[in-house]
Design an enzyme around this catalytic site. Structure first.
Site, PDB file in Angstrom:
ATOM      1  CG  HIS A   1      -1.735   1.229   1.431  1.00  9.34           C
ATOM      2  ND1 HIS A   1      -3.094   1.273   1.229  1.00  9.34           N
ATOM      3  CD2 HIS A   1      -1.377   2.495   1.814  1.00  9.34           C
ATOM      4  CE1 HIS A   1      -3.546   2.504   1.470  1.00  9.34           C
ATOM      5  NE2 HIS A   1      -2.517   3.259   1.833  1.00  9.34           N
ATOM      6  CD  GLU A   2       1.828   3.137   3.827  1.00  7.56           C
ATOM      7  OE1 GLU A   2       0.933   2.826   4.629  1.00  7.56           O
ATOM      8  OE2 GLU A   2       1.828   4.224   3.202  1.00  7.56           O
TER       9      GLU A   2
ATOM     10  CG  HIS B   1       0.444   6.166  -0.860  1.00 12.19           C
ATOM     11  ND1 HIS B   1      -0.721   6.730  -1.353  1.00 12.19           N
ATOM     12  CD2 HIS B   1       0.107   5.600   0.326  1.00 12.19           C
ATOM     13  CE1 HIS B   1      -1.705   6.532  -0.491  1.00 12.19           C
ATOM     14  NE2 HIS B   1      -1.232   5.842   0.536  1.00 12.19           N
TER      15      HIS B   1
ATOM     16  CE1 TYR C   1      -3.353  11.317   2.175  1.00 17.64           C
ATOM     17  CE2 TYR C   1      -3.452   9.844   0.294  1.00 17.64           C
ATOM     18  CZ  TYR C   1      -3.457  10.046   1.659  1.00 17.64           C
ATOM     19  OH  TYR C   1      -3.580   8.972   2.504  1.00 17.64           O
TER      20      TYR C   1
ATOM     21  CD  GLU D   1      -5.120   5.964   1.308  1.00 18.85           C
ATOM     22  OE1 GLU D   1      -5.438   4.835   1.743  1.00 18.85           O
ATOM     23  OE2 GLU D   1      -3.959   6.392   1.341  1.00 18.85           O
TER      24      GLU D   1
ATOM     25  CG  ASP E   1      -9.446  10.436   5.759  1.00 21.18           C
ATOM     26  OD1 ASP E   1      -8.201  10.391   5.862  1.00 21.18           O
ATOM     27  OD2 ASP E   1     -10.109   9.572   5.125  1.00 21.18           O
TER      28      ASP E   1
ATOM     29  CG  HIS F   1      -7.426   6.885   4.756  1.00 18.19           C
ATOM     30  ND1 HIS F   1      -6.879   8.118   5.028  1.00 18.19           N
ATOM     31  CD2 HIS F   1      -6.388   6.075   4.440  1.00 18.19           C
ATOM     32  CE1 HIS F   1      -5.577   8.058   4.908  1.00 18.19           C
ATOM     33  NE2 HIS F   1      -5.242   6.848   4.543  1.00 18.19           N
TER      34      HIS F   1
HETATM   35  C1  LIG Z   1      -2.373   3.211   9.078  1.00 21.99           C
HETATM   36  C2  LIG Z   1      -2.382   4.483   8.259  1.00 21.99           C
HETATM   37  C3  LIG Z   1      -2.717   5.700   8.850  1.00 21.99           C
HETATM   38  C4  LIG Z   1      -2.729   6.856   8.063  1.00 21.99           C
HETATM   39  C5  LIG Z   1      -2.444   6.824   6.690  1.00 21.99           C
HETATM   40  C6  LIG Z   1      -2.144   5.605   6.084  1.00 21.99           C
HETATM   41  C7  LIG Z   1      -1.869   5.525   4.601  1.00 21.99           C
HETATM   42  O1  LIG Z   1      -0.806   4.981   4.212  1.00 21.99           O
HETATM   43  O2  LIG Z   1      -2.734   6.022   3.842  1.00 21.99           O
HETATM   44  C8  LIG Z   1      -2.083   4.445   6.888  1.00 21.99           C
HETATM   45  O3  LIG Z   1      -1.691   3.253   6.338  1.00 21.99           O
HETATM   46  C9  LIG Z   1      -2.632   2.537   5.628  1.00 21.99           C
HETATM   47  O4  LIG Z   1      -3.718   2.940   5.377  1.00 21.99           O
HETATM   48  C10 LIG Z   1      -2.103   1.173   5.253  1.00 21.99           C
HETATM   49  C11 LIG Z   1      -2.978   0.205   4.623  1.00 21.99           C
HETATM   50  C12 LIG Z   1      -2.597   0.071   6.096  1.00 21.99           C
HETATM   51 ZN   LIG Z   2      -2.515   5.278   1.994  1.00 16.26          ZN
END
Ligand SMILES: Cc1cccc(C(=O)O)c1OC(=O)C1CC1
Ligand SMILES: [Zn+2]
Length: 317
Positions: A143-144, A147, A158, A167, A227, A232
């Site tokens: 996921h990261e 990005h 974003y 996302e 958010d 998200h």
């Molecule tokens: C845990 C978390 C908090 C804030 C942003 C993200 C982000 O990277 O958008 C995040 O990570 C995720 O969503 C990954 C999928 C678990």
């Molecule tokens: Zn993310």
């Protein structure tokens, strides 16, 4: 930094043993993998918030200590995600040009987050209740890293709808990488590192976004300012469409014939890298995905029909 390329063994966050590439010299064993692109480098923030921190140095090339687990997984899963984009989409690292993959673990104290900083991946240890160390899940790392792929291609802003698509692309490829390596594959996100005392839950569900309170239809989209305008939250609309495109199903009376993970992945990759732009909204996302599927399979193909049905099923017409 000079030395010999080596293979180490160690235990990940969840206690699973794995092997990974290191660089060994007279100082010891570094989490440096010189076999992929310009290299994969994993650092230790030592529970402070300076990045990247200290390049990870181990004494004996055996990484079995509890403190090592977050680094073992960040390093190993970054390599796997690199392999997915190279082998499946012919993309050499996140920028297509072999960019170094830099990760920092043990970031902050009880930090319940993971993020792409704009130049590297960063993982907190979690507080032990909401999260365990966040690099412990392949779908999180993919996921990261997605990005970074997005930032070097569509560069989706974003916030609001473009941010929700940003996302969702990260959730989609996080899930596709998890399936590619058959690592307890599902259509949930972050399930392996989320709420260790609660079985069966996840940070988000692509199969049923409403399980985490997110919309599964455009008519239910969030229009507030939280958010970053719901990046998200409204990702659930695209996540549900992706689940339907790959797996099939009937949603709000619309039936989608599944086309499988591989074709869905090729369509989303082409959409992300050839058609989406920084300001793309959901309407443009539909048009772009149809175009990508048309390029790959033809205008009258079953794949194009399923893309149209998947977006219609979540109210994007
Ligand atoms: C845990 C978390 C908090 C804030 C942003 C993200 C982000 O990277 O958008 C995040 O990570 C995720 O969503 C990954 C999928 C678990
Ligand atoms: Zn993310």
């Amino acid at each position: 930094l000079t030395g010999e390329d080596s293979t180490a063994t160690g235990k990940g966050v969840l206690g699973d043993t794995k092997s990974f590439n290191t660089l060994v010299n007279s100082n010891g064993s570094y989490l440096v993998d010189r076999t992929r692109g310009s290299g994969i480098f994993t650092y230790d923030a030592k529970n402070r918030t300076r990045t990247p921190g200290t390049l990870w140095l181990d004494s004996d090339n055996v990484y079995n200590a509890a403190y090592d687990g977050a680094a073992v997984d960040a390093h190993t899963y970054a390599g796997q995600t690199y392999d997915y984009f190279q082998d499946v989409h012919s993309r050499n690292s996140y920028d297509g040009n072999g960019a170094e993959l830099i990760s920092t673990v043990h970031y902050g104290r009880s930090y319940n987050n993971a993020f792409w900083s704009g130049s590297q991946m960063v993982y907190g240890d979690g507080d032990g209740n909401t999260f365990v160390p966040l690099s412990g899940a392949l779908d999180v790392i993919a996921h990261e890293l997605t990005h970074a792929v997005t930032d070097t291609s569509a560069d989706l802003i974003y916030q609001n709808e473009s941010g929700a698509i940003n996302e969702s692309m990260s959730d989609i490829f996080g899930t596709l990488v998890e399936h590619h390596f058959n690592n307890k594959p599902d259509w949930q996100v972050g399930e392996d590192i989320y709420t260790p005392s609660v079985a069966g839950d996840a940070l988000r569900s692509m199969e049923d976004p409403t399980l985490s309170g997110d919309p599964d239809h455009y008519s239910k989209r969030y229009t507030g300012t939280g958010d970053y305008g719901g990046v998200h939250i409204n990702s659930g609309i695209s996540n549900k469409a992706a689940f339907l495109l790959a797996n099939g199903g009937t949603h709000y009376g619309v039936t989608v014939a599944g086309i499988g993970n591989d074709k869905a992945g090729d369509i989303y990759y082409r959409t992300l890298t050839q058609y989406l732009t920084p300001n793309s909204n959901y309407s443009h996302f539909r048009v772009s995905t149809i175009q990508a599927a048309t390029d790959l399979y033809g205008a009258s193909s079953a794949e194009v029909a399923s893309v149209k049905a998947a977006f219609s099923a979540v109210g994007v017409n």
